[in-house]
Design an enzyme around this catalytic site. Structure first.
Site, mmCIF file in Angstrom:
data_model
loop_
_atom_site.group_PDB
_atom_site.id
_atom_site.type_symbol
_atom_site.label_atom_id
_atom_site.label_comp_id
_atom_site.label_asym_id
_atom_site.label_seq_id
_atom_site.Cartn_x
_atom_site.Cartn_y
_atom_site.Cartn_z
ATOM 1 N N GLY A 85 -5.462 24.491 -14.072
ATOM 2 C CA GLY A 85 -3.706 26.008 -14.075
ATOM 3 C C GLY A 85 -2.540 26.588 -14.906
ATOM 4 O O GLY A 85 -2.509 24.895 -15.572
ATOM 5 N N ASP A 129 1.496 35.966 -1.706
ATOM 6 C CA ASP A 129 0.697 35.848 -3.198
ATOM 7 C C ASP A 129 -0.842 36.040 -2.710
ATOM 8 O O ASP A 129 -1.844 34.791 -2.921
ATOM 9 C CB ASP A 129 0.894 34.375 -3.993
ATOM 10 C CG ASP A 129 0.859 35.048 -5.891
ATOM 11 O OD1 ASP A 129 0.292 36.214 -5.812
ATOM 12 O OD2 ASP A 129 0.560 34.104 -6.162
ATOM 13 N N GLY A 143 5.035 26.216 -15.315
ATOM 14 C CA GLY A 143 4.565 25.334 -15.174
ATOM 15 C C GLY A 143 3.437 25.590 -15.227
ATOM 16 O O GLY A 143 2.439 26.221 -14.793
ATOM 17 N N GLY A 146 0.374 28.703 -15.074
ATOM 18 C CA GLY A 146 1.163 29.971 -13.911
ATOM 19 C C GLY A 146 1.930 30.057 -15.066
ATOM 20 O O GLY A 146 3.222 29.868 -15.756
ATOM 21 N N GLY A 147 3.678 30.934 -14.345
ATOM 22 C CA GLY A 147 4.798 31.175 -15.501
ATOM 23 C C GLY A 147 5.956 29.737 -14.902
ATOM 24 O O GLY A 147 6.467 29.956 -15.920
ATOM 25 N N LYS A 163 1.669 20.038 -9.678
ATOM 26 C CA LYS A 163 2.468 21.665 -9.958
ATOM 27 C C LYS A 163 3.322 21.114 -9.950
ATOM 28 O O LYS A 163 3.977 21.248 -10.071
ATOM 29 C CB LYS A 163 2.129 22.442 -8.602
ATOM 30 C CG LYS A 163 0.719 22.478 -8.169
ATOM 31 C CD LYS A 163 0.364 23.523 -6.828
ATOM 32 C CE LYS A 163 -0.636 24.702 -6.845
ATOM 33 N NZ LYS A 163 -1.159 25.693 -5.068
#
Length: 465
Positions: A26, A150, A31, A28-29, A49
């Protein structure tokens, strides 16, 4: 320059002589996310992550890291079997730059978003079960004075081994980075997802427990309809287009309140949602004793069968169910006749005690006897039904009651559980789809299969308690 502006880590790279990168899963904004093996724990899979906020200077990066470590410390204290376990905070250097990773438990399963793409929209029973399974997680989070921020189909994973939803990706990473972004004048990244998060969160950054409940309900309607929120929400009128959401009216009422535009109009806690769902379930045909009476305990139990059940009870109640009831009616009519014909002017004082007994005590005893008779003879016997096919063997009645008791002891949503068993039954016998299993002898083998499926599903849950 932040780590997110550099190339992704190659498969096979080992960080800190411990975590071997398997693949990127994945981005995201702030990393990327990687699936990795923990070489010091028997190659156990975990998720790394990366935390790489868009900041320009090292001092800003250090500030962001400090905030992130504080937020990660909160996650570390969480201990719930439906939240990925926090393993470690990994600090390392990659290509000469400081890098920070959150190490979490890897959940083997499929996200609800992937499930929706693969299968199409979910059934009401499946969505109802998802809501009930995730509410305890939210209750735990909110009791810990946290807000997830979220919730969406891609942040809920249906875990393979127990088919329970797991809540992933707390908004703490974005929260820490946003705090730095605000202080340095950089643009603030949205916490939450457009359509799934309520207005107060999207526009003002305000989050409350009812904000998470809003997101859970938005997730539910997406799973029920297979449509994204922008196709279900009328932004011009600030309301959801409920005519597009085909769901039981009682459940729709609960979801509508969870999705209220104003925070004050929503349920304020998980407990309030539970109460509303319990009230909904009590209004639906979920009484197991009633299911035994009509023997609609297997595939095809739906709203139409509820109507049929009501009609059937009305018709049955209009005829004598047994000689005792007939005799009771005769006694009652005799008492009423005698009282009506009585000359009250000639009644002696001591007669009033007998009259009171006739008016109050005797009918009370009669009613109690009738009710007791109906209770003790209603389950599985129906001896006044002349058709022998309508009589269940006692062992079958016992099987039904045992299933009911096990469902209750596990505190399961009985409606959702029975529908789950129905689904498995239909997969095995697709020719029975849409048909009601009756209490006729030709359906006996199917009923036994249904009981076996129910017992197996319950046994799996009991082992995991």
């Amino acid at each position: 320059m932040s780590r997110s502006a550099t190339a992704a880590l190659r498969d096979g790279v080992i960080l800190n002589n411990r975590y071997r990168i398997v693949k990127q899963i994945g981005r995201g904004g702030f990393g990327r996310a990687y699936l990795a093996e923990d070489t010091q724990r028997y190659r156990e899979l975990c998720v790394l992550k990366e935390f790489a906020p868009q900041v320009a200077h090292d001092d800003e990066l250090r500030q962001a890291e400090d905030l992130f470590e504080r937020e990660a410390g909160i996650l570390y204290r969480l201990n719930h079997h439906q939240i990925p376990r926090f393993e470690a905070l990994l600090k390392t250097r990659i290509d000469g730059r400081r890098s920070l990773f959150l190490v979490q438990e890897y959940i083997l399963g499929e996200s609800y978003w992937d499930l929706l793409q693969r299968r199409g929209r979910l059934t009401e029973a499946e969505v109802n079960e998802m809501i009930r399974d995730i509410l305890p997680v939210l209750d735990y989070i909110h009791e810990s004075e946290l807000i997830h921020r979220d919730i969406s189909p891609d942040n809920l994973i249906l875990r393979d081994h127990d088919r329970k939803p797991v809540l992933i990706d707390f908004g703490c990473v974005k929260l820490a980075a946003n705090a730095v972004s605000k202080s340095t004048g950089h643009s603030v990244t949205l916490i939450g997802k457009q359509g799934y998060s309520p207005v107060e969160q999207i526009s003002r950054g305000q989050t409350l427990p009812c904000s998470d409940l809003y997101s859970l309900a938005a997730t539910a309607v997406v799973l029920l309809t297979g449509k994204q929120p922008d196709r279900l929400y009328n932004s011009h009128e600030a309301r959801w287009d409920w005519h597009l959401i085909d769901v039981n009216p009682a459940l729709k009422k609960v979801l509508r309140k969870m999705l209220a535009d104003k925070p004050g109009d929503r349920y304020q806690s998980v407990k309030q949602v539970y109460q509303a769902l319990d009230a909904r379930d009590s209004s639906i045909f979920t009484s197991f004793i009633s299911r035994i009476r009509t023997l609609k305990v297997a595939p095809g139990v739906n709203s139409s069968s509820q109507v049929a059940f009501t009609s059937r009870v009305s018709r049955k109640s209009s005829r004598p169910i047994n000689p005792l009831r007939t005799r009771i009616k005769q006694v009652s009519r005799t008492i009423n006749y005698r009282l009506a014909s009585l000359n009250f002017r000639s009644v002696k004082p001591w007669h009033w005690g007998l009259i009171a007994s006739g008016i109050i005590i005797i009918p009370g005893l009669i009613s109690f006897s009738l009710m007791n008779y109906r209770i003790t003879h209603s389950i599985g016997s129906d001896s006044q039904e002349n058709d022998p096919d309508l009589i269940l063997a006692q062992d079958e009645v016992d099987s039904q009651l045992q299933i009911h008791q096990r469902v209750k002891s596990l505190k399961l949503d009985s409606s959702a559980f029975y529908k789950e068993v129905d689904t498995i039954f239909h997969q095995r016998y697709p020719e029975m789809a849409g048909k009601q299993l009756s209490n006729k002898s030709e359906h006996q083998q199917y009923r036994q299969v249904w009981y076996q499926i129910a017992s197996k599903q319950l046994a799996q849950r009991e082992r995991k308690r």
